[in-house]
Design a protein around this motif. Structure first.
Motif, short mmCIF file in Angstrom:
data_model
loop_
_atom_site.label_atom_id
_atom_site.label_comp_id
_atom_site.label_asym_id
_atom_site.label_seq_id
_atom_site.Cartn_x
_atom_site.Cartn_y
_atom_site.Cartn_z
N LEU A 134 41.49 59.37 28.33
CA LEU A 134 40.82 58.57 29.34
C LEU A 134 40.58 57.14 28.87
N THR A 135 40.36 56.96 27.59
CA THR A 135 40.06 55.61 27.07
C THR A 135 41.30 54.74 26.99
N THR A 136 42.46 55.34 27.10
CA THR A 136 43.70 54.55 26.99
C THR A 136 44.54 54.57 28.27
N ASP A 137 44.44 55.65 29.04
CA ASP A 137 45.33 55.81 30.19
C ASP A 137 44.75 55.33 31.51
N ILE A 138 43.42 55.17 31.59
CA ILE A 138 42.78 54.81 32.85
C ILE A 138 42.54 53.30 32.91
N ASP A 139 43.05 52.68 33.96
CA ASP A 139 42.94 51.24 34.12
C ASP A 139 41.54 50.83 34.57
N ILE A 140 41.18 49.62 34.21
CA ILE A 140 39.88 49.04 34.57
C ILE A 140 40.13 47.82 35.46
N ILE A 141 39.42 47.77 36.58
CA ILE A 141 39.51 46.64 37.50
C ILE A 141 38.14 45.99 37.60
N VAL A 142 38.05 44.71 37.32
CA VAL A 142 36.79 43.99 37.42
C VAL A 142 36.65 43.48 38.84
N ALA A 143 35.60 43.96 39.52
CA ALA A 143 35.35 43.57 40.91
C ALA A 143 33.85 43.49 41.14
N ASP A 144 33.45 42.50 41.90
CA ASP A 144 32.03 42.26 42.17
C ASP A 144 31.83 42.20 43.67
N VAL A 145 30.82 42.92 44.17
CA VAL A 145 30.59 42.97 45.60
C VAL A 145 30.27 41.60 46.19
N SER A 146 29.83 40.67 45.36
CA SER A 146 29.50 39.32 45.84
C SER A 146 30.69 38.37 45.78
N ILE A 147 31.82 38.83 45.24
CA ILE A 147 33.01 37.98 45.13
C ILE A 147 34.12 38.61 45.98
N GLU A 148 34.33 38.03 47.16
CA GLU A 148 35.25 38.61 48.13
C GLU A 148 36.67 38.75 47.59
N GLU A 149 37.13 37.76 46.86
CA GLU A 149 38.50 37.80 46.33
C GLU A 149 38.69 38.97 45.38
N SER A 150 37.68 39.26 44.56
CA SER A 150 37.80 40.37 43.62
C SER A 150 37.89 41.71 44.34
N LEU A 151 37.15 41.85 45.46
CA LEU A 151 37.23 43.08 46.25
C LEU A 151 38.60 43.22 46.89
N SER A 152 39.16 42.11 47.36
CA SER A 152 40.49 42.15 47.98
C SER A 152 41.54 42.59 46.97
N ILE A 153 41.47 42.04 45.78
CA ILE A 153 42.43 42.40 44.72
C ILE A 153 42.31 43.88 44.39
N MET A 154 41.06 44.37 44.31
CA MET A 154 40.84 45.79 44.03
C MET A 154 41.44 46.66 45.13
N CYS A 155 41.14 46.33 46.39
CA CYS A 155 41.59 47.16 47.51
C CYS A 155 43.11 47.17 47.67
N GLN A 156 43.77 46.10 47.24
CA GLN A 156 45.22 46.04 47.33
C GLN A 156 45.92 46.95 46.33
#
Length: 446
Positions: free
Chosen positions: A70-92
């Motif tokens: 899990l520490t090597t195979d699972i990707d991490i996405i940085v997204a903040d509910v107050s930053i619209e662009e970060s949510l869009s990138i996550m949802c895509q």
């Protein structure tokens, strides 16, 4: 398992994975991924504001589940509910977003909006009727246009109640016309567990009840027809012979969610609507007195901004490797604490018992009183972090695997904002839940 396109590398993305509930969701998704057939693995990622905290969550899950990968195979996405662009990138990047960030009345809409605009299906565990119904009002048409499913309240609020009614109806031989449910939560000697976000949702939900009534007027719904004898609601407090304790009306989202499902089934599937009343057990007379005193204080304080601030003032401490979050006023005046104790979670379970009545096969509901009864039950582990997590993950897996069975206007016109019962009515979600710790059964009527 649904295929993942090159532009969508993940089946599931857990948003808010570093929160307390999110951490349990991470572990449950990891277990489900391990159950997936070898030829079609479940691909998932975690998302949140802090990469460091997300790394810690994966590390803890890896240790607890003995899954070092899990520490090597699972990707991490940085997204903040107050930053619209970060949510869009996550949802895509994902087919389904599991939103664990609450209270939803404050933080939920940006995630719903990002999912709809970027073509990702959305699931949450919200128990806030104001948010759930407003999302339906404002995003149903948009979600239909984008082919996106937005399914709220996929946790303890309100899958046991909503799907429990569906299960009861399927087991009833005839026309089911009315159901009363009685919730009983059993805990060990150290009490039950809760969460500060849930507490905040309750505080602001009660304070804003007037806006919910105004919101419902905007739908312009006609009252659902009453089939058979009309059920009269019981008093605010009464002793229930069904569960042998005092009960009060259930103040959560279950009645709202069930009614929305019944409206969908009546309007879209032409089913006879079921009248529904929900109650929750509070114990003996001493518990009733405590609840009455605390309830009066709570009702008074939520009316004022200062009272709401005091009610939501939370003190956090860490003791003996257990995390405690205790609302001072809740603890003092309502004789209860909100904790994150693992011991409390393990000792707690729930039972939701449904008592239904209706008309046997061949009997006209327009003639006379109901002549048939049924009793069913849904049981599961601790509501907040065991049953909720299992329900959310199984709802997401069902959406992935049985997308073709979700509501659709035509082969090309799919999506919309739905309750769990409306969304999963034609799927195997009840069977999946039954195999993952939330049991549905018919009981002998007493």
């Amino acid at each position: 398992m649904a295929s993942v396109t090159s532009s969508r590398p993940f089946h599931l993305i857990i948003f808010g994975a570093s929160g307390f509930t999110g951490q349990f969701v991470v572990q449950e998704v990891a277990r489900c991924a391990a159950e997936s057939p070898g030829g079609s693995p479940l691909k998932w990622a975690v998302a949140g504001r802090s990469r460091q905290r997300l790394e810690e969550v994966l590390k803890q899950a890896a240790e607890r589940l003995s899954m070092p990968e899990l520490t090597t195979d699972i990707d991490i996405i940085v997204a903040d509910v107050s930053i619209e662009e970060s949510l869009s990138i996550m949802c895509q990047q994902g087919l389904v977003i599991l939103n664990c960030v609450g209270p939803y009345r404050f933080y939920g809409e940006p995630v719903v909006k990002a999912c709809v605009e970027n073509g990702a299906h959305y699931i949450d565990i919200c128990g806030e009727p104001q948010f759930l119904e407003r999302m339906q009002l404002e995003y149903h048409t948009k979600a239909l246009d984008r082919g996106v499913y937005v399914i709220g309240s996929c946790g303890f609020d309100s899958i046991p109640a909503d799907l429990g009614i569906l299960y009861t109806n399927r087991q009833f031989r005839g026309t089911l016309t009315a159901v009363e449910s009685f919730l009983n939560i059993s805990s060990g000697p150290k009490g039950a567990s809760g969460h500060d976000a849930t507490w905040q949702s309750a505080v602001y939900g009660f304070a804003d009840s007037r806006s919910l009534r105004q919101l419902r007027k905007k739908f312009g719904h006609k009252p659902l027809p009453v089939v058979g004898a009309k059920v009269h609601k019981r008093g605010f407090v009464f002793f229930s012979k069904e569960i042998e304790q005092y009960v009060i009306p259930f103040m959560g989202s279950d009645p709202s969610v069930v009614k929305r499902t019944q409206r969908f089934l009546y309007e879209e599937e032409h089913h006879s609507p079921v009248q529904y009343s929900a109650y929750v057990g509070v114990g003996g007379i001493f518990s009733l007195v405590k609840l009455f005193c605390g309830g009066l204080l709570f009702w008074f304080m939520v009316k004022f901004s200062l009272g709401r601030r005091l009610l939501t003032t939370v003190t956090t401490s860490v003791t003996h490797h257990r995390h405690y979050v205790t609302s001072t006023f809740f603890a003092v005046f309502m004789f209860c604490s909100i904790t994150h104790s693992g011991e409390l979670i393990e000792d707690t379970c729930f039972s939701l018992t449904f008592f239904g009545e209706g008309y046997s096969e061949g009997t006209d509901p327009a003639q006379g009183r109901p002549n048939a009864k049924i009793c069913t039950q849904v049981i599961g582990g601790e509501p907040g972090y065991v049953a909720t997590v299992s329900a959310m993950v199984q709802a997401a897996v069902t959406l992935l695997n049985e997308l073709h069975s979700l509501p659709r206007r035509s082969d090309t016109h799919v999506g919309g904002v739905y309750t769990p019962g409306a969304a999963f009515y034609k799927t195997t979600l009840i069977d999946r839940l039954h195999n993952h710790g939330i049991k549905f059964s018919v009981r002998t009527f007493q």
